[in-house]
Design a protein around this motif. Structure first.
Motif, PDB file in Angstrom:
ATOM      1  N   PRO A  96      -6.759  -0.455  -5.236  1.00  0.00           N
ATOM      2  CA  PRO A  96      -5.905  -0.702  -6.405  1.00  0.00           C
ATOM      3  C   PRO A  96      -5.862   0.424  -7.429  1.00  0.00           C
ATOM      4  N   SER A  97      -6.811   1.361  -7.372  1.00  0.00           N
ATOM      5  CA  SER A  97      -6.845   2.430  -8.374  1.00  0.00           C
ATOM      6  C   SER A  97      -6.526   3.808  -7.816  1.00  0.00           C
ATOM      7  N   PHE A  98      -6.925   4.102  -6.575  1.00  0.00           N
ATOM      8  CA  PHE A  98      -6.767   5.441  -6.003  1.00  0.00           C
ATOM      9  C   PHE A  98      -5.558   5.500  -5.072  1.00  0.00           C
ATOM     10  N   GLU A  99      -4.837   6.639  -5.117  1.00  0.00           N
ATOM     11  CA  GLU A  99      -3.724   6.841  -4.196  1.00  0.00           C
ATOM     12  C   GLU A  99      -3.582   8.313  -3.846  1.00  0.00           C
ATOM     13  N   LEU A 100      -2.974   8.569  -2.691  1.00  0.00           N
ATOM     14  CA  LEU A 100      -2.598   9.909  -2.242  1.00  0.00           C
ATOM     15  C   LEU A 100      -1.085  10.031  -2.339  1.00  0.00           C
TER      16      LEU A 100
ATOM     17  N   ILE B  70      14.075  39.948 -20.508  1.00  0.00           N
ATOM     18  CA  ILE B  70      14.390  41.372 -20.578  1.00  0.00           C
ATOM     19  C   ILE B  70      15.608  41.536 -21.481  1.00  0.00           C
ATOM     20  N   ALA B  71      15.553  42.490 -22.426  1.00  0.00           N
ATOM     21  CA  ALA B  71      16.578  42.595 -23.471  1.00  0.00           C
ATOM     22  C   ALA B  71      17.987  42.720 -22.917  1.00  0.00           C
ATOM     23  N   ALA B  72      18.150  43.400 -21.794  1.00  0.00           N
ATOM     24  CA  ALA B  72      19.495  43.670 -21.280  1.00  0.00           C
ATOM     25  C   ALA B  72      20.066  42.532 -20.445  1.00  0.00           C
ATOM     26  N   TYR B  73      19.307  41.424 -20.238  1.00  0.00           N
ATOM     27  CA  TYR B  73      19.744  40.362 -19.350  1.00  0.00           C
ATOM     28  C   TYR B  73      19.638  39.004 -20.042  1.00  0.00           C
ATOM     29  N   PRO B  74      20.447  38.022 -19.623  1.00  0.00           N
ATOM     30  CA  PRO B  74      20.356  36.678 -20.204  1.00  0.00           C
ATOM     31  C   PRO B  74      18.982  36.052 -19.934  1.00  0.00           C
ATOM     32  N   CYS B  75      18.579  35.154 -20.822  1.00  0.00           N
ATOM     33  CA  CYS B  75      17.296  34.482 -20.669  1.00  0.00           C
ATOM     34  C   CYS B  75      17.478  32.995 -20.940  1.00  0.00           C
ATOM     35  N   ASP B  76      17.028  32.162 -20.034  1.00  0.00           N
ATOM     36  CA  ASP B  76      17.133  30.711 -20.189  1.00  0.00           C
ATOM     37  C   ASP B  76      15.901  30.083 -19.539  1.00  0.00           C
ATOM     38  N   ARG B  77      15.047  29.497 -20.340  1.00  0.00           N
ATOM     39  CA  ARG B  77      13.788  28.940 -19.842  1.00  0.00           C
ATOM     40  C   ARG B  77      13.847  27.439 -19.611  1.00  0.00           C
ATOM     41  N   GLY B  78      14.971  26.804 -19.884  1.00  0.00           N
ATOM     42  CA  GLY B  78      15.093  25.363 -19.705  1.00  0.00           C
ATOM     43  C   GLY B  78      16.018  25.011 -18.561  1.00  0.00           C
ATOM     44  N   SER B  79      15.753  23.886 -17.895  1.00  0.00           N
ATOM     45  CA  SER B  79      16.594  23.447 -16.786  1.00  0.00           C
ATOM     46  C   SER B  79      16.386  21.948 -16.590  1.00  0.00           C
ATOM     47  N   THR B  80      17.004  21.419 -15.554  1.00  0.00           N
ATOM     48  CA  THR B  80      16.792  20.023 -15.164  1.00  0.00           C
ATOM     49  C   THR B  80      15.977  19.992 -13.879  1.00  0.00           C
ATOM     50  N   GLN B  81      15.270  18.905 -13.649  1.00  0.00           N
ATOM     51  CA  GLN B  81      14.425  18.793 -12.469  1.00  0.00           C
ATOM     52  C   GLN B  81      14.590  17.429 -11.814  1.00  0.00           C
ATOM     53  N   ALA B  82      14.318  17.408 -10.522  1.00  0.00           N
ATOM     54  CA  ALA B  82      14.327  16.163  -9.746  1.00  0.00           C
ATOM     55  C   ALA B  82      13.154  16.201  -8.775  1.00  0.00           C
ATOM     56  N   LYS B  83      12.614  15.038  -8.471  1.00  0.00           N
ATOM     57  CA  LYS B  83      11.517  14.979  -7.509  1.00  0.00           C
ATOM     58  C   LYS B  83      11.618  13.725  -6.667  1.00  0.00           C
ATOM     59  N   LEU B  84      11.114  13.846  -5.449  1.00  0.00           N
ATOM     60  CA  LEU B  84      10.975  12.728  -4.514  1.00  0.00           C
ATOM     61  C   LEU B  84       9.518  12.673  -4.089  1.00  0.00           C
ATOM     62  N   PHE B  85       8.969  11.484  -3.990  1.00  0.00           N
ATOM     63  CA  PHE B  85       7.559  11.380  -3.625  1.00  0.00           C
ATOM     64  C   PHE B  85       7.306  10.134  -2.787  1.00  0.00           C
ATOM     65  N   ALA B  86       6.234  10.202  -2.019  1.00  0.00           N
ATOM     66  CA  ALA B  86       5.757   9.076  -1.218  1.00  0.00           C
ATOM     67  C   ALA B  86       4.254   8.982  -1.412  1.00  0.00           C
ATOM     68  N   ALA B  87       3.739   7.774  -1.507  1.00  0.00           N
ATOM     69  CA  ALA B  87       2.325   7.591  -1.822  1.00  0.00           C
ATOM     70  C   ALA B  87       1.712   6.510  -0.941  1.00  0.00           C
ATOM     71  N   TYR B  88       0.408   6.653  -0.736  1.00  0.00           N
ATOM     72  CA  TYR B  88      -0.378   5.639  -0.041  1.00  0.00           C
ATOM     73  C   TYR B  88      -1.541   5.234  -0.945  1.00  0.00           C
TER      74      TYR B  88
ATOM     75  N   ASP C  18       0.810  -1.216   0.000  1.00  0.00           N
ATOM     76  CA  ASP C  18       0.000   0.000   0.000  1.00  0.00           C
ATOM     77  C   ASP C  18       0.843   1.265   0.000  1.00  0.00           C
ATOM     78  N   PHE C  19       2.071   1.190   0.502  1.00  0.00           N
ATOM     79  CA  PHE C  19       2.946   2.356   0.573  1.00  0.00           C
ATOM     80  C   PHE C  19       4.025   2.266  -0.511  1.00  0.00           C
ATOM     81  N   SER C  20       4.446   3.421  -0.993  1.00  0.00           N
ATOM     82  CA  SER C  20       5.511   3.446  -1.992  1.00  0.00           C
ATOM     83  C   SER C  20       6.290   4.742  -1.878  1.00  0.00           C
ATOM     84  N   VAL C  21       7.536   4.680  -2.294  1.00  0.00           N
ATOM     85  CA  VAL C  21       8.395   5.858  -2.390  1.00  0.00           C
ATOM     86  C   VAL C  21       9.056   5.826  -3.750  1.00  0.00           C
TER      87      VAL C  21
END
Length: 216
Positions: A90-94, A68-86, A51-54
């Motif tokens: 069999p179909s629903f979880e928090l 802004i024209a006078a400053y650098p612009c970068d809209r892309g990056s990398t991401q990481a996430k950690l999660f825990a669920a209950y 029932d539990f998961s990480v």
């Protein structure tokens, strides 16, 4: 003149400085939520093995920021996430989630019309409810919807100096496809979307990444 501009740019805060919401503090929040959920389930006699998961996820993301024209612009990056669920059934979880969306470059404009740029980091914590559809043996598709506390930490670029932060409550939605490689391990591809705030402007944040999840 620059010092005056910095004062104008820095939002007024309380007389007592507030401790920043560090990643360690947010991780403690995530663990506390998971522990409370687990204790509630155990004391109610509803919890079973599996029932539990990480899990964790890594990938790329894109934040919609003003350029802004006078400053650098970068809209892309990398991401990481950690999660825990209950798993409620069999179909629903928090799910409780911590994510670090990385760093972006962009700018904004103050209420007085002063343009500024810099680098900012976006992170957040979220609670969501999800539903999983089994579409084939070992394959499933999941959808989630919830609420997130998203924090933006902004470092001003020259000629200004200093830093500030913004926190906003925003909806968060996610979808994913998963494959069960064993009874306890699942790998998948997730897409999550929410919003964040730089100074006045709110922008969208979309995160795409591979995930691994362990059930117990």
């Amino acid at each position: 003149m620059h010092a005056f501009a910095v004062d104008r740019l820095t939002p007024a805060g309380p007389t007592e400085p507030r401790a920043p919401a560090t990643p360690a503090r947010r991780m403690r929040w995530l663990l506390a939520v998971t522990a409370v959920t687990a204790l509630t389930a155990l004391t109610s006699g509803r919890a079973h093995a599996g029932d539990f998961s990480v899990g964790l996820g890594l990938g790329a993301d894109r934040g919609h920021v003003d350029c802004i024209a006078a400053y650098p612009c970068d809209r892309g990056s990398t991401q990481a996430k950690l999660f825990a669920a209950y798993q409620l059934d069999p179909s629903f979880e928090l799910q409780a989630l911590y994510f670090d969306a990385g760093r972006f470059k962009g700018g904004d404009i103050t209420e007085r019309g002063t343009h500024f740029g810099g680098r900012f980091r976006v992170s957040g914590v979220a609670l969501s409810a999800g539903y999983r559809w089994n579409i084939a043996p070992d394959w499933s598709v999941a959808g989630r919807v919830g609420v997130a506390n998203v924090r933006t930490a902004f470092d001003y670029a020259d000629p200004f100096s200093g830093s500030t932060s913004r926190s906003v409550i925003q909806p968060i939605v996610g979808v994913g496809i998963g494959y069960a490689i064993s009874p306890v391990w699942r790998i998948g591809l997730d897409v999550d979307a929410t919003r964040f705030k730089v100074h006045q402007t709110r922008g969208s944040l979309r995160m795409l990444g591979l995930t691994a999840q362990y059930s117990f």
